[in-house]
Motif scaffolding. Structure first.
Motif, mmCIF file in Angstrom:
data_model
loop_
_atom_site.group_PDB
_atom_site.id
_atom_site.type_symbol
_atom_site.label_atom_id
_atom_site.label_comp_id
_atom_site.label_asym_id
_atom_site.label_seq_id
_atom_site.Cartn_x
_atom_site.Cartn_y
_atom_site.Cartn_z
ATOM 1 N N PRO A 121 0.734 -1.142 0.142
ATOM 2 C CA PRO A 121 0.136 0.095 0.035
ATOM 3 C C PRO A 121 0.614 1.334 0.027
ATOM 4 C CG PRO A 121 0.072 -0.955 2.246
ATOM 5 C CD PRO A 121 1.365 -1.592 1.375
ATOM 6 N N ALA A 122 0.567 2.061 -0.938
ATOM 7 C CA ALA A 122 1.329 3.603 -0.981
ATOM 8 C C ALA A 122 0.580 4.095 0.100
ATOM 9 C CB ALA A 122 1.132 4.125 -2.293
ATOM 10 N N CYS A 123 1.580 5.303 0.661
ATOM 11 C CA CYS A 123 0.731 5.975 1.807
ATOM 12 C C CYS A 123 0.953 7.466 1.357
ATOM 13 C CB CYS A 123 1.889 5.902 3.158
ATOM 14 S SG CYS A 123 1.472 4.390 4.102
ATOM 15 N N ASP A 124 1.490 7.668 0.316
ATOM 16 C CA ASP A 124 1.510 9.146 -0.185
ATOM 17 C C ASP A 124 1.977 9.240 -1.762
ATOM 18 O OD1 ASP A 124 4.287 8.952 -0.266
ATOM 19 O OD2 ASP A 124 4.330 9.803 1.692
ATOM 20 N N PRO A 125 2.015 10.167 -2.516
ATOM 21 C CA PRO A 125 2.220 10.050 -3.904
ATOM 22 C C PRO A 125 3.788 9.763 -4.031
ATOM 23 C CG PRO A 125 0.860 12.099 -3.293
ATOM 24 C CD PRO A 125 0.971 11.458 -2.052
ATOM 25 N N GLU A 126 4.579 10.232 -3.085
ATOM 26 C CA GLU A 126 6.040 9.863 -3.446
ATOM 27 C C GLU A 126 6.090 8.426 -3.292
ATOM 28 O OE1 GLU A 126 5.206 13.850 -2.846
ATOM 29 O OE2 GLU A 126 4.797 12.118 -1.489
ATOM 30 N N SER A 127 5.236 7.488 -2.666
ATOM 31 C CA SER A 127 5.469 6.212 -2.472
ATOM 32 C C SER A 127 5.314 5.257 -3.740
ATOM 33 C CB SER A 127 4.494 5.687 -1.535
ATOM 34 O OG SER A 127 4.782 6.054 -0.199
ATOM 35 N N ILE A 128 4.627 5.863 -4.678
ATOM 36 C CA ILE A 128 4.015 5.424 -5.838
ATOM 37 C C ILE A 128 5.294 4.900 -6.814
ATOM 38 C CG2 ILE A 128 2.962 5.465 -7.814
ATOM 39 C CD1 ILE A 128 0.770 7.346 -6.288
ATOM 40 N N ALA A 129 6.075 5.687 -7.156
ATOM 41 C CA ALA A 129 7.177 5.231 -7.959
ATOM 42 C C ALA A 129 8.025 4.003 -7.349
ATOM 43 C CB ALA A 129 8.202 6.627 -8.291
ATOM 44 N N TRP B 273 -3.203 19.446 1.421
ATOM 45 C CA TRP B 273 -3.190 18.351 1.370
ATOM 46 C C TRP B 273 -3.929 17.788 -0.003
ATOM 47 C CZ3 TRP B 273 -8.393 17.454 1.063
ATOM 48 C CH2 TRP B 273 -9.371 18.230 2.033
ATOM 49 N N ARG B 274 -4.661 18.790 -0.566
ATOM 50 C CA ARG B 274 -5.514 18.808 -1.998
ATOM 51 C C ARG B 274 -4.506 18.223 -3.108
ATOM 52 N NH1 ARG B 274 -10.831 17.571 -2.636
ATOM 53 N NH2 ARG B 274 -10.241 16.424 -4.492
ATOM 54 N N PRO B 275 -3.172 18.837 -3.294
ATOM 55 C CA PRO B 275 -2.658 18.269 -4.602
ATOM 56 C C PRO B 275 -2.251 16.747 -4.187
ATOM 57 C CG PRO B 275 -1.797 20.648 -3.863
ATOM 58 C CD PRO B 275 -2.686 20.140 -2.790
ATOM 59 N N GLN B 276 -2.007 16.230 -2.948
ATOM 60 C CA GLN B 276 -1.733 15.143 -2.650
ATOM 61 C C GLN B 276 -2.717 13.990 -3.309
ATOM 62 O OE1 GLN B 276 -0.765 15.504 1.574
ATOM 63 N NE2 GLN B 276 1.095 14.738 1.152
ATOM 64 N N LEU B 277 -3.857 14.576 -2.526
ATOM 65 C CA LEU B 277 -5.174 13.642 -2.900
ATOM 66 C C LEU B 277 -5.513 13.476 -4.416
ATOM 67 C CD1 LEU B 277 -7.184 12.141 -1.062
ATOM 68 C CD2 LEU B 277 -8.626 14.069 -1.076
ATOM 69 N N ASP B 278 -5.416 14.790 -5.019
ATOM 70 C CA ASP B 278 -5.473 14.731 -6.554
ATOM 71 C C ASP B 278 -4.507 13.608 -7.289
ATOM 72 O OD1 ASP B 278 -7.428 16.736 -6.391
ATOM 73 O OD2 ASP B 278 -6.208 18.351 -6.863
#
Length: 259
Positions: A37-45, A73-78
């Motif tokens: 599970p990713a926890c934030d956008p930075e985890s995805i790559a 946090w809106r950009p993170q959620l987007d």
């Protein structure tokens, strides 16, 4: 024996030096699938890079964790929403999402808004949800109760009591419970709740690199150690390890829609 680690963060820097050995030990222990599970956008790559290396063993989820909220946090959620909607077939769940009031209660309203948004996103994508809930069970259930239609829910790293299970089921009758190394800790009472949860609603997890089970407590956790937790649960429920493994693996396949 086939096991599934339904929650592991082996894409993190803690595993940069020996990830191939970690994966080898997991397979030797019978762990055939690992859900990241990713926890934030930075985890995805880094998560996707590891999945490309081990496409048969690694499965992906993505969400915005409550303790990772930026001031804006809106950009993170987007970014999380864009990843999930653009690559829907690459993901088996929304998560890790939820509420955490252990460290900081000042972000309560932000956590509620972000959690509800991701619950509704999961429902729209027909994906289950991996829930992080720490010192926030009433607040978490309050947000879930706002939904007219609820996605399938998994309470990750569950360490609660029989009363907590009953409370959760009053809101989410079909909820699953992820049991990890914390269950093996001396003062954890969750083992008393295994009967209330029932074998058909237990999933195994490590939450690696955190919360390694006894006798590895205090060390870096890794997917192979899910076998230690499986043995602990089997002993506590007075059943053969093979039966516990078969049931929890089937539960994971059903919950995440694994193929």
């Amino acid at each position: 024996m086939r096991l599934i680690d339904t929650h592991t963060h082996i894409y993190g820097p803690e595993f940069d030096g020996d990830i191939d050995e970690v994966m080898s030990r997991a397979l030797e222990a019978g762990v055939v699938r690992m859900i990241l599970p990713a926890c934030d956008p930075e985890s995805i790559a880094p998560m996707r890079a590891l999945q490309r290396k081990y496409p048969r063993e690694i499965v992906l989820a993505a969400g915005l964790h409550p303790t990772e909220l930026a001031d804006d946090w809106r950009p993170q959620l987007d970014a999380i929403e864009h990843e999930l909607t653009s690559h829907r077939d690459d993901y088996v769940a929304v998560g890790e999402v939820g509420m955490d009031l252990y460290w900081d209660k000042s972000r309560l309203e932000d956590q509620k808004r972000v959690f509800e948004y991701q619950l509704r996103l999961a429902e729209s994508l027909a994906l289950p949800v991996i829930i992080h809930c720490r010192e926030a069970i009433d607040e978490t259930l309050g947000v879930i109760n706002r939904l007219e239609r609820k996605p399938s829910l998994l309470f990750h790293s569950f360490g609660g009591t029989v009363d907590d299970v009953i409370k959760i089921r009053a809101t989410a009758p079909d909820a699953y419970f992820g049991i990890g190394g914390v269950a093996t800790f001396k003062n954890c009472r969750v083992k008393d709740a295994f009967g209330e949860i029932g074998l058909d609603r237990i999933l195994l997890e490590t939450d690696a690199p955190y919360l390694a089970p006894v006798p590895r407590r205090g060390h870096r956790n890794e997917p192979a150690y899910v076998a230690l937790t499986a043995q602990f649960i089997a002993d506590a429920m007075s059943m053969p390890l093979e039966r516990l493994a078969e049931a929890t693996t089937a539960n994971a396949i059903d919950f995440f829609g694994l193929k």
